[in-house]
Design an enzyme around this catalytic site. Structure first.
Site, mmCIF file in Angstrom:
data_model
loop_
_atom_site.group_PDB
_atom_site.id
_atom_site.type_symbol
_atom_site.label_atom_id
_atom_site.label_comp_id
_atom_site.label_asym_id
_atom_site.label_seq_id
_atom_site.Cartn_x
_atom_site.Cartn_y
_atom_site.Cartn_z
ATOM 1 N N GLU A 64 1.692 -1.322 -14.391
ATOM 2 C CA GLU A 64 1.845 -1.727 -12.982
ATOM 3 C C GLU A 64 1.499 -3.375 -13.313
ATOM 4 O OE1 GLU A 64 -0.877 0.370 -10.608
ATOM 5 O OE2 GLU A 64 0.031 2.063 -10.960
ATOM 6 N N HIS A 84 0.593 1.471 -5.711
ATOM 7 C CA HIS A 84 -0.831 1.885 -5.859
ATOM 8 C C HIS A 84 -1.716 1.675 -4.487
ATOM 9 C CE1 HIS A 84 -3.720 2.494 -9.461
ATOM 10 N NE2 HIS A 84 -4.405 3.041 -8.298
ATOM 11 N N ARG A 92 -2.514 8.339 -12.324
ATOM 12 C CA ARG A 92 -2.262 7.123 -13.238
ATOM 13 C C ARG A 92 -0.841 7.465 -13.819
ATOM 14 N NH1 ARG A 92 -5.639 5.081 -11.290
ATOM 15 N NH2 ARG A 92 -7.691 4.070 -12.218
HETATM 16 C C1 DGY Z 1 -9.062 4.154 -8.779
HETATM 17 O O1 DGY Z 1 -10.126 4.022 -8.188
HETATM 18 O O2 DGY Z 1 -9.114 4.572 -9.840
HETATM 19 C C2 DGY Z 1 -7.841 3.873 -7.942
HETATM 20 O O3 DGY Z 1 -6.669 4.258 -8.612
HETATM 21 C C3 DGY Z 1 -7.781 2.498 -7.755
HETATM 22 O O4 DGY Z 1 -7.054 2.110 -6.587
#
Ligand code: DGY
Length: 327
Positions: free
Chosen positions: A273, A291, A244
């Site tokens: 983002e 991402h 993250r």
């Molecule tokens: C998640 O599943 O948390 C991922 O970051 C989404 O793509």
């Protein structure tokens, strides 16, 4: 005498999902699908939620703070199409008796693959190399320029040794990397993959030619990669993040990349983002992806099925496999 069929639970699905997942949702639920995949505003989700029993949300929905407190009382469960659940206030859901589920396991390999791509791409100059070729700036090759950085045999520190951290460790073993990790608690021996445990994050940092971030975003981990912790990395280290964006302090990372303290960074995730800090775009030593951690049809399909499994179990009166709170 005719028996009335039990009404199907009403599920509001905020984004378009893969066709097989949507077909199952349409078959088993009174599902409101987002056929045009138009991003929904928070107020629209909350308004539509008033005529539903469940929400199937994603981590890219702009739910904002206080969302769980604001959902109408008819919502009994929120299933998130993600392993991360930092966009949902779990204690608030617990207080209101709303069940919350996520989709772990099924995206572990895809996300670990992306982490390896970030390590390799950042170290070997995939971003600037690609641009040189595309922009016809290859020029006369030289033995000394351009050069990237070695990966094989070097030291990798893994922040967060959960499923994805362990999957990265397995992959990095194939590159003969020397592994270190920090986790809140030491993991069982079989899950360490030869990595040396550091009880304190700070103590691991001097051992990291590469630091790969795999912890959840929590109040404890937000901006844990900051000016002080970056200073403890060896000069010329490389930081990669597929977890993250808010785990990293952008000001500190950008300053370290600009000064040369860090040789490079590989980033698949960013704070705020897709409106990322624009200063990243000006740095040639950053390899960036939008991402893509779980972004394959198979993985996204499996995530959708897992979310639907959780909803179905809940409405059958069973405990969903990926229950984070409630029920
Ligand atoms: C998640 O599943 O948390 C991922 O970051 C989404 O793509």
């Amino acid at each position: 005498m005719t028996t009335m069929a039990k009404p199907r639970p009403r599920v509001l699905v905020t984004r378009r999902l893969t066709a097989d997942v949507e077909a199952r949702l349409a078959r088993d639920f009174a599902a409101s699908l987002n056929a045009e995949d138009r991003p929904m505003r928070r107020e629209d989700i909350l308004r539509l939620a008033e005529s539903h029993d469940a929400l199937l949300v994603t981590s890219i929905d702009r739910l904002g703070p206080g969302f769980v407190d604001a959902v109408p009382p008819c919502i009994k469960i929120i299933a998130t199409f993600s392993v991360g659940y930092d966009h949902l206030d779990i204690p608030a859901a617990r207080a209101r008796g709303i069940a919350v589920t996520n989709t772990p396991d099924v995206l572990t390999d895809a996300t670990a693959d992306i982490a390896m791509l970030l390590i390799l791409g950042a170290a070997r100059g995939a971003s600037w190399g690609d641009r040189m070729v595309r922009e016809n700036r290859w020029g006369e090759p030289s033995p000394t320029s351009p050069l990237g950085h070695d990966v094989s045999g070097r030291r990798l520190g893994i922040l967060g040794m959960g499923r994805i951290g362990q999957a990265v460790a397995r992959r990095a073993q194939g590159f003969c990397m020397q592994l270190h990790y920090h986790n809140r608690t030491r993991v069982a021996g079989g899950k360490e993959h030869g990595a040396r445990y550091h009880a304190r994050f700070e103590d691991m940092l001097p051992h990291c030619d590469f630091l790969s971030i795999h912890c959840a975003s929590t109040p404890e981990t937000r901006k844990i990669v900051n000016a002080e912790t970056i200073a403890r990395l060896p000069d010329g280290a490389i930081v990669v993040n597929s977890a993250r964006g808010d785990i990293v302090d952008d000001d500190a990372l950008i300053a370290a990349l600009a000064s040369g303290k860090l040789a490079a960074a590989g980033l698949d995730v960013f704070r705020n983002e897709p409106n990322i800090d624009p200063r990243y775009r000006a740095l040639d030593n950053v390899f960036m992806l939008p991402h893509l951690g779980s972004a394959t049809p198979g993985t996204r399909g499996a995530m959708g099925m897992r979310a639907v499994d959780n909803l179905e179990a809940f409405f059958r009166g069973e405990r969903p496999r990926d229950l984070l709170t409630g029920a």
